[in-house]
Structure formats: structure tokens, C-alpha cells
Design a protein around this motif. Structure first.
Motif, short mmCIF file in Angstrom:
data_model
loop_
_atom_site.label_atom_id
_atom_site.label_comp_id
_atom_site.label_asym_id
_atom_site.label_seq_id
_atom_site.Cartn_x
_atom_site.Cartn_y
_atom_site.Cartn_z
N PHE A 9 -6.26 12.53 18.60
CA PHE A 9 -6.35 12.69 17.14
C PHE A 9 -6.75 14.11 16.79
O PHE A 9 -6.21 14.71 15.85
CB PHE A 9 -7.37 11.70 16.58
N HIS A 68 -4.45 6.63 13.10
CA HIS A 68 -4.55 6.62 14.57
C HIS A 68 -5.42 5.47 15.03
O HIS A 68 -6.55 5.29 14.56
CB HIS A 68 -5.13 7.95 15.07
N PHE A 80 -0.09 6.12 16.85
CA PHE A 80 -0.08 6.88 15.60
C PHE A 80 0.90 6.25 14.62
O PHE A 80 1.93 5.68 15.02
CB PHE A 80 0.33 8.34 15.84
N THR A 161 1.57 14.10 19.88
CA THR A 161 0.58 14.59 18.92
C THR A 161 1.03 15.82 18.15
O THR A 161 0.26 16.37 17.38
CB THR A 161 -0.73 14.94 19.66
#
Length: 206
Positions: A9, A68, A80, A161
């Protein structure tokens, strides 16, 4: 519940902060939704009216939310989820176009493609709705022009990410809804609008 922010995250937020937005698109961090996921962050955006008159309403507005859950959620097909909203006011004659919703929805894959994102590889479980509302005025307001409000709600699961490209896709969608041809991302940094480190982690829960 732990107050530690998961590494994934934190990396996703860093990637968002490094993303740029085209001139005319104003993006800033807002309060994230609560009780939706263990960790979340949210941005709001608006596109300046092409007339250049700052007193005019924005040509398009919206929200970009990152959710998340380190444990993952089956419907997300991952850990996610990106949830987006775009609103814009269109010309009244567009209300009668039976293809308006189809055209508006086509802007989403086009915006993702513009950002270099491929369905099935970079995004999963795409879905959403397109809503249009025709407003007609009567009586003392009968001279008010008819308006068509378009609302696009779309969500998808990013793979990895690197969320900067997903933010670029959303700002491209904002621009398209505003009637402005989108430009490649990275023109104007939004770092000053997306604060580089909250005092406490983006953690929501009971």
C-alpha cells in the motif's frame, strides 16, 4: 488492528504521488471512505472549463479511490481495487442519442489503453455503470436551458502497485468527459496536491 501500513500500500501511494496530470486538471487528496477496506486513499479531480473563465463550473469532476485488503477479496481478484467516478454536463441534444451510454463506457477502455494498461494483464474485473439525467425547467425557471448530466462509475483491480498509470487513465477519462482531448500523462506534477505523508496511516476499520 495494526497501525502499520503494508509495504504494498505504501508503494502504491508513492507511485500515485509521482504521477503527473495534464494542465487544466486539478487533483487533490480528500478523505478516504471508511469501513470499505482495511486501507484506503482517495483523490478528487476537476477539469477547468475550456472557456478559461474561472467563474464557470468545472467541465467535469470526479473521484479516484484506492482500496487495499492485504487478505484479498474474491470479487476483486486481488488485494487492490480502484473505484472511480466522473461527472460532466453535456449538450442537451445528446440526451436523445441512444448510444450515449455505450460511447461513454467506451471512454474507459480507451483511457486505460492511453495509459498503457491492458485488460487481463494490467487490470482485472472491470465493471461499472453509466447514468444520464435530463433536467428540464418549468415555471419561473422555464428560461433555464435544459441540461444533461452524465455520471460514469467504473472500478477495476490493478495488477501490481504501479498505480500512477491508473491515475493517468482516470484523468484522461475526466478530460474526455469534459470534451477535451486527453494528453499523455506526466505534463504537470500533482505532488504538491497529494500530500507526501499523512500524520497517520490510511487505515479504516471498526
Amino acid at each position: 488492528m495494526s497501525n502499520d501500513v503494508p509495504a504494498d500500500f505504501a508503494a502504491a501511494l508513492d507511485d500515485l504521488r509521482g504521477q503527473g496530470a495534464r494542465p487544466g486538471v486539478h487533483v487533490e487528496e480528500i478523505a478516504a471512505p471508511v469501513r470499505v477496506a482495511p486501507f484506503s486513499a482517495a483523490l478528487s479531480g476537476e477539469v477547468t472549463n475550456p472557456s478559461g473563465n474561472h467563474d464557470d463550473d468545472p467541465a467535469a469532476t470526479g473521484r479516484f479511490v484506492v482500496l487495499h485488503d492485504p487478505a484479498g477479496q474474491e470479487s476483486w481478484q486481488g488485494t487492490f481495487r480502484i473505484v472511480t467516478l466522473v461527472r460532466a454536463t453535456l449538450e442537451p441534444e445528446m440526451a436523445a442519442d441512444p448510444l450515449l451510454a455505450d460511447v461513454a463506457w467506451s471512454w474507459i477502455p480507451e483511457s486505460l489503453d492511453l495509459a498503457g494498461l491492458r485488460p487481463g494483464t494490467d487490470t482485472l474485473a472491470e465493471g461499472g455503470t453509466v447514468t444520464r439525467v435530463l433536467s428540464q425547467s418549468y415555471g419561473a425557471l422555464s428560461n433555464t436551458p435544459d441540461t444533461v448530466d452524465l455520471e460514469i462509475r467504473a472500478s477495476w483491480s490493478p495488477v501490481g502497485t504501479h498505480l500512477g498509470a491508473h491515475l493517468a487513465a482516470w484523468t484522461a477519462l475526466l478530460s474526455t468527459a469534459a470534451g477535451i482531448p486527453p494528453l499523455p500523462a506526466g505534463v504537470t506534477a500533482i505532488t504538491r496536491r497529494f500530500t507526501p505523508g499523512p500524520a497517520k496511516p490510511h487505515t479504516v476499520g471498526p
